[in-house]
Design a protein around this motif. Structure first.
Motif, PDB file in Angstrom:
ATOM      1  N   UNK A  17       0.784  -1.222   0.000  1.00  0.00           N
ATOM      2  CA  UNK A  17       0.000   0.000   0.000  1.00  0.00           C
ATOM      3  C   UNK A  17       0.820   1.277   0.000  1.00  0.00           C
ATOM      4  N   UNK A  18       2.125   1.197   0.129  1.00  0.00           N
ATOM      5  CA  UNK A  18       2.937   2.396   0.314  1.00  0.00           C
ATOM      6  C   UNK A  18       2.785   3.377  -0.844  1.00  0.00           C
ATOM      7  N   UNK A  19       2.839   2.845  -2.058  1.00  0.00           N
ATOM      8  CA  UNK A  19       2.739   3.742  -3.202  1.00  0.00           C
ATOM      9  C   UNK A  19       1.351   4.371  -3.298  1.00  0.00           C
ATOM     10  N   UNK A  20       0.338   3.576  -3.008  1.00  0.00           N
ATOM     11  CA  UNK A  20      -1.034   4.103  -3.038  1.00  0.00           C
ATOM     12  C   UNK A  20      -1.207   5.186  -1.971  1.00  0.00           C
ATOM     13  N   UNK A  21      -0.611   4.964  -0.809  1.00  0.00           N
ATOM     14  CA  UNK A  21      -0.708   5.951   0.267  1.00  0.00           C
ATOM     15  C   UNK A  21      -0.013   7.252  -0.140  1.00  0.00           C
ATOM     16  N   UNK A  22       1.173   7.104  -0.719  1.00  0.00           N
ATOM     17  CA  UNK A  22       1.919   8.270  -1.176  1.00  0.00           C
ATOM     18  C   UNK A  22       1.075   9.061  -2.193  1.00  0.00           C
ATOM     19  N   UNK A  58       4.884  13.084   7.145  1.00  0.00           N
ATOM     20  CA  UNK A  58       6.265  13.508   7.431  1.00  0.00           C
ATOM     21  C   UNK A  58       7.260  12.437   7.003  1.00  0.00           C
ATOM     22  N   UNK A  59       6.881  11.174   7.233  1.00  0.00           N
ATOM     23  CA  UNK A  59       7.775  10.072   6.894  1.00  0.00           C
ATOM     24  C   UNK A  59       8.010  10.005   5.383  1.00  0.00           C
ATOM     25  N   UNK A  60       6.953  10.260   4.620  1.00  0.00           N
ATOM     26  CA  UNK A  60       7.087  10.220   3.159  1.00  0.00           C
ATOM     27  C   UNK A  60       7.788  11.474   2.618  1.00  0.00           C
ATOM     28  N   UNK A  61       7.466  12.640   3.178  1.00  0.00           N
ATOM     29  CA  UNK A  61       7.902  13.891   2.519  1.00  0.00           C
ATOM     30  C   UNK A  61       8.778  14.797   3.391  1.00  0.00           C
ATOM     31  N   UNK A  62       8.939  14.471   4.640  1.00  0.00           N
ATOM     32  CA  UNK A  62       9.858  15.171   5.547  1.00  0.00           C
ATOM     33  C   UNK A  62       9.473  16.585   5.961  1.00  0.00           C
ATOM     34  N   UNK A  63       8.906  17.408   5.032  1.00  0.00           N
ATOM     35  CA  UNK A  63       8.531  18.775   5.428  1.00  0.00           C
ATOM     36  C   UNK A  63       7.439  19.285   4.482  1.00  0.00           C
TER      37      UNK A  63
END
Lengths: 206, 206
Positions: A17-22, A58-63
């Protein structure tokens, strides 16, 4: 959907699901940046829109800045379609470029939303400004044109055409000038194609 | 400075300072809207910047919206110079229009500041959007062109040219595309003039 949001007892391993979540976060962020602007948009709000926890954003994009940059990026597919328009015969080059431009900016939601977000963002935020700046003298278009026009002004010609066409798309779609919004695409292409041709090709064959 | 702010005992009659006060308020408001944006700008702050009482600002402009509209308004002088460019020979029409455009948007602070304020404001505020919309299919230019081109697309042609030229000015001055910002005005006029000509004049004589 990712391992991080699963309870500790869940089966570990691949995270399908990681890509779908992103993607869900990007979609929510794009809509939120477009409606509320950069300053008013919060990570927390985007997370809520996407139905995930803020820590995951935050984990995916940091800021917020990096999330914004990801939303703004010009889709590779759009760039490919533009450069394809720059190839082929001199004849009809201007028309092909204008047509590709309208296709990418107006017809195809996949490409037009990020482009519009970039445009609106460029006014409010320097990061988006940098991306718009690069887009307006995009290397791919310059190279495609340089192979045909042996002229040192090639970058300038591309910059002029891109910024004029962005002006047209903004007048039509963002500002909503009635005569532009009401015009048929084909009518616009017929009127603007020769103009673009005259900027791209010195001497300006049709 | 106006009769209303003079003490009752003051000599009545002409109000030599009213226009200067109005101008001072407009100048302060323009700078404040440009730096802080529409939402964050207050009547009180503009009044302080202009060195007058807030009630005087209200007396002149009635509301923040009307003050904003006054700041955004396209200077009459700029409109006159554009329409003058639309007059004269067909030959060189495109070049004259592009030259007038650069003069008014870039050279002359008196006209370029309100125009740029209108442009930036159009993104943030619907009132300015309306003014930009009108400017992009300005009646004066349409009439000037209609007298020469017996064509029902005259409003569309003007709208296309105006929005393309605004795109160019934005790419050069706001976004700061290096190749555009670095180009000489005359070089731009030489490249863009024929393009504008081809949109304005059916058949597109040079």
């Amino acid at each position: 959907m990712t391992a991080d949001t699963n309870p500790p007892t869940a089966r570990r391993g691949r995270r399908p699901g990681a890509n779908a979540t992103r993607q869900a976060i990007l979609t929510a962020a794009r809509a939120r940046f477009a409606s509320d602007g950069f300053t008013a948009t919060t990570i927390r709000r985007v997370a809520a829109d996407a139905g995930v926890d803020a820590s995951l954003v935050m984990q995916f994009f940091r800021s917020k800045n990096e999330l914004f940059a990801a939303v703004m990026s010009v889709p590779a597919d759009a760039l490919t379609r533009f450069s394809a328009a720059f190839e082929g015969e001199d004849d009809g080059l201007g028309e092909r470029v204008v047509r590709a431009f309208f296709d990418v900016w107006e017809r195809d939601v996949q490409s037009s939303e990020p482009l519009m977000a970039m445009l609106r963002g460029a006014i409010a935020n320097d990061g988006a400004n940098e991306q718009l700046r690069e887009f307006l003298q995009e290397r791919l278009f310059v190279d495609a044109l340089a192979s045909r026009v042996p002229d040192e002004d090639v970058t300038l010609r591309v910059g002029i055409v891109s910024s004029m066409l962005v002006g047209l798309v903004v007048g039509r779609g963002v500002v909503g000038v009635p005569t532009l919004s009401g015009a048929e695409r084909e009518q616009l292409i017929a009127l603007v194609g020769p103009a673009v041709q005259s900027v791209l090709i010195p001497g300006g064959s049709r």
